[in-house]
Structures are given as structure tokens and as C-alpha cells.
Design a protein around this motif. Structure first.
Motif, PDB file in Angstrom:
ATOM      1  N   LEU A  15      -3.097  -3.080  -3.592  1.00  0.00           N
ATOM      2  CA  LEU A  15      -2.249  -3.627  -2.516  1.00  0.00           C
ATOM      3  C   LEU A  15      -0.776  -3.440  -2.835  1.00  0.00           C
ATOM      4  O   LEU A  15      -0.411  -3.235  -3.970  1.00  0.00           O
TER       5      LEU A  15
ATOM      6  N   ARG B   1      -5.238   2.251   1.208  1.00  0.00           N
ATOM      7  CA  ARG B   1      -5.823   1.185   0.408  1.00  0.00           C
ATOM      8  C   ARG B   1      -7.036   1.744  -0.327  1.00  0.00           C
ATOM      9  O   ARG B   1      -7.662   2.693   0.107  1.00  0.00           O
TER      10      ARG B   1
ATOM     11  N   GLY C  35      -0.132   1.993  -3.410  1.00  0.00           N
ATOM     12  CA  GLY C  35      -1.524   2.311  -3.111  1.00  0.00           C
ATOM     13  C   GLY C  35      -1.941   3.669  -3.643  1.00  0.00           C
ATOM     14  O   GLY C  35      -1.147   4.431  -4.212  1.00  0.00           O
TER      15      GLY C  35
ATOM     16  N   THR D  94       0.828  -1.209   0.000  1.00  0.00           N
ATOM     17  CA  THR D  94       0.000   0.000   0.000  1.00  0.00           C
ATOM     18  C   THR D  94       0.862   1.259   0.000  1.00  0.00           C
ATOM     19  O   THR D  94       0.592   2.222  -0.729  1.00  0.00           O
TER      20      THR D  94
ATOM     21  N   PRO E  21      -8.819  -4.294  -4.524  1.00  0.00           N
ATOM     22  CA  PRO E  21      -8.110  -3.289  -3.763  1.00  0.00           C
ATOM     23  C   PRO E  21      -6.690  -3.115  -4.273  1.00  0.00           C
ATOM     24  O   PRO E  21      -6.062  -4.066  -4.730  1.00  0.00           O
TER      25      PRO E  21
END
Length: 359
Positions: free
Chosen positions: A359, A348, A161, A157, A357
Motif C-alpha cells: 500500500l 496493488r 506499490g 500504491t 498488500p
């Protein structure tokens, strides 16, 4: 560790678990809404210059360094530049050196104190901060919805991210008795009074053994005590005189143990939630505990919450202060002011186009 301390900690842990079990999902949803509601966006950088400020004495510091190096190598970026804190310098000089290298992102591996040093250096810049929580409380990481136990996920992240701006706050501490003055940035919760006394009196050995629960033992010992008179002015309004045990200044409200201490505190609303606590007895502390744990909406005279962009507190006698869980000296005059959307943080979130998401 004596038996009574162990039993006390076990009892408190069970009480936390039982009283918060029923609302975990609702609280998580509320917390995410209130702290990750701001617009997150991709950095847009194909190549990144990465600096890392890390506390080398933390348990997983070497593992974190190796994982960061591997991730940058895999991405085809330049080697990350590491700067280590020392007992004498928690990172101020190191951050000056890091910024001289013009990084795109600064990763911070350590506890809340190390995070504050980096936040102070990066506030009001366009350089992003990536959080690698290695401490006991990891307060900011919790409040931007990171899993503080997922080291490798947090590294992903921090490097890859999305990012968004959050508020910070600045606290000016003056002590007329000693003539000292200092200013510090904080990101989560600062305070004056009993909360700072508890932090100063927490046993380091117990803290290493049981983590954040060590604060509970110190807190129980500090429950008895007298209230102290202070004057409080909110956003330049006339001063009000209050007898208090603690005043907290919350930029956001999630604390260890999964407790959403101040659910209405939002990390990007340009305001501070000011909590004035003034219990006089064990019953008062119990009522406050019930209100916090069960999110009771009723008013409680001994726990008043105000919203303000700037707070001025004056004390006839010096009182201890704290910033994000670190003691910060005594004050007879305290000025706390929010600095809206002043810090860029990696978080995130969904990849542009939706779906998985980042990551």
C-alpha cells in the motif's frame, strides 16, 4: 434538473444495483483474474525521482499534492516535482518537461483525459505511471483494481506499490472531408458512432451533480436513430460491410457502475475486443442490456464481439469518435492497433515474500 430526468436516473441506478447484486463477488474475481493476471514485481528502487502531472481544478487536487509531498518526505526522497495541466494544454508540454528530469515514476492526478496524456508519453519507456484517480470515470484505475475513492491508498500504491506492464492501443483518425489526421493512445475503450455522440451530448452540469449517471440521460435521448454503413477489416482480412450504431475497441472491459462490459477483455493479452453494435429498435437495446448485465453467453446478432490486433474502419460519411470517454473528432477512416505490454503501471499486490498488500 427536471423531475423526469431525476426519476429516470433513480430508476436506472436501481436497475443497475438490482441486476448486478447477485454477481458482484464473481465479477470482481473474474475481473481481477483478467486484468491483474500479469506478473507484478517490485521496482527495486530505494530512492525515486517523482514527477506529478495534476489537473488543479479537480476537487481533491490540493489534498493529493499535500499527501504526495508528505509521503516523499517521509520516505527520505527528493521533493516531487509538480506539473499542472491548463485549459489550453492538457499536459503534453508538461510531460515533455517532466521526462527531461528523468523521473522513475510519474504520478497522474486527474481524469481519464489526463491519464491518456501521461500514458501516451510513457508508452514504450521504462518509466512507471502511478494513478491518482480524481475524475468522473477513472476507467484505467478501475481496470487495474484500484479503489477510486481511496485517495491516500492510491498515493501509497503509486509511490510504493508493485508494477507490471499492460497493453495500450493507438487510434489513427482521418477525415477526408476536412483533410485532418491525428493519432492518439488509449488504455481502456475507444469507439466510433453512438457512444461518441452520447459523450458529446452529456450535460456538464448534470455530470457534476450525479457523476457517471449523467451519461445515461444522454444515452436514453440517443437510443432512437438510424444505423450507418461502414466497412470493417480485422487483422488485414477482407472488408465486411455492416450497418452499425457503434463499434467499440476494448483493451479492457470494466466501466463505471461495477459493470464488466466485456468480461473477456484482458489488459495484457496483446489483443483488442471489437464490439459491433447494430440494434434497430428499443427491443434490440433491451436485449443488449440484459446480455451485458447478466453476462449471458448466448449469441446476439445485434452485438458481435471479435478479437483482433488491428482494426480498419471506413465510413462513407464522417462519424464521431471517442477515446476513453473523451470525444476525439469525426472520422471517415479509423485505424486502431494494440501495442502489447507497452506501459508500466503501479498496482496493488503482495509484498515479495507474501502476506500483506503493498500500500
Amino acid at each position: 434538473m427536471s423531475d423526469w430526468i431525476l426519476y429516470l436516473l433513480i430508476g436506472v441506478a436501481l436497475a443497475f444495483a438490482i441486476s448486478s447484486w447477485w454477481g458482484v463477488r464473481r465479477l470482481k474475481a473474474l475481473h481481477m483474474r483478467s486484468t491483474v493476471a500479469g506478473e507484478a514485481y517490485d521496482s527495486g528502487l530505494a530512492q525515486q525521482r517523482v514527477a506529478v502531472l495534476i489537473n488543479p481544478i479537480k476537487a481533491r487536487a490540493e489534498e493529493a499534492k499535500a499527501a504526495i509531498q508528505r509521503a516523499c518526505l517521509t520516505a527520505g526522497w527528493d521533493e516531487p516535482v509538480f506539473y499542472e495541466t491548463t485549459a489550453e494544454d492538457p499536459g503534453f508540454t508538461q510531460m515533455q518537461a517532466a521526462l527531461a528530469g528523468k523521473p522513475d515514476v510519474v504520478l497522474v492526478g486527474g481524469g481519464d483525459g489526463t491519464v491518456r496524456v501521461v500514458a501516451e508519453a510513457l508508452a514504450h519507456t521504462s518509466v512507471a505511471m502511478g494513478l491518482i484517480p480524481l475524475g468522473t470515470g477513472n476507467l484505467l484505475a478501475r481496470n487495474v483494481d484500484l479503489d477510486v475513492n481511496d485517495l491516500h491508498g492510491n498515493i501509497q500504491t503509486a509511490l510504493f506499490g508493485r508494477q507490471r506492464y499492460i497493453d495500450t492501443a493507438r487510434m489513427a483518425i482521418e477525415n477526408s472531408r476536412t483533410g485532418t489526421y491525428s493519432e492518439h493512445v488509449f488504455t481502456v475503450i475507444a469507439g466510433i458512432g453512438m457512444d461518441a455522440e452520447v459523450l458529446a451530448d452529456t450535460n456538464d452540469g448534470l455530470k457534476k451533480a450525479v457523476g457517471w449517471l449523467a451519461y445515461t440521460e444522454a444515452g436514453m435521448r440517443h437510443l432512437p436513430g438510424r444505423r450507418k454503413k461502414v466497412s470493417i477489416s480485422l487483422d488485414g482480412s477482407p472488408e465486411q460491410i455492416r450497418n452499425i450504431r457503434s463499434v467499440l475497441f476494448a483493451n479492457c472491459g470494466l466501466v463505471p457502475g461495477g459493470i464488466d462490459f466485456i468480461p473477456q477483455a484482458m489488459i495484457d493479452d496483446g489483443m483488442l475486443d471489437v464490439v459491433v453494435m447494430s440494434p434497430r429498435s428499443a427491443l434490440g437495446w433491451l436485449l443488449m442490456y440484459v446480455k451485458i448485465m447478466f453476462k449471458h453467453s448466448g449469441k446476439l446478432p445485434i452485438m458481435t464481439v471479435y478479437r483482433s490486433g488491428k482494426v480498419l474502419i471506413k465510413c462513407p460519411e464522417p462519424m464521431p469518435t471517442q477515446l476513453d470517454g473523451d470525444t476525439s473528432g469525426e472520422a471517415t477512416r479509423l485505424t486502431v492497433q494494440v501495442e502489447p505490454r507497452s506501459l508500466l503501471v503501479r498496482v496493488r499486490g503482495e509484498i515479495a515474500g507474501g502476506g500483506e498488500p503493498a500500500l
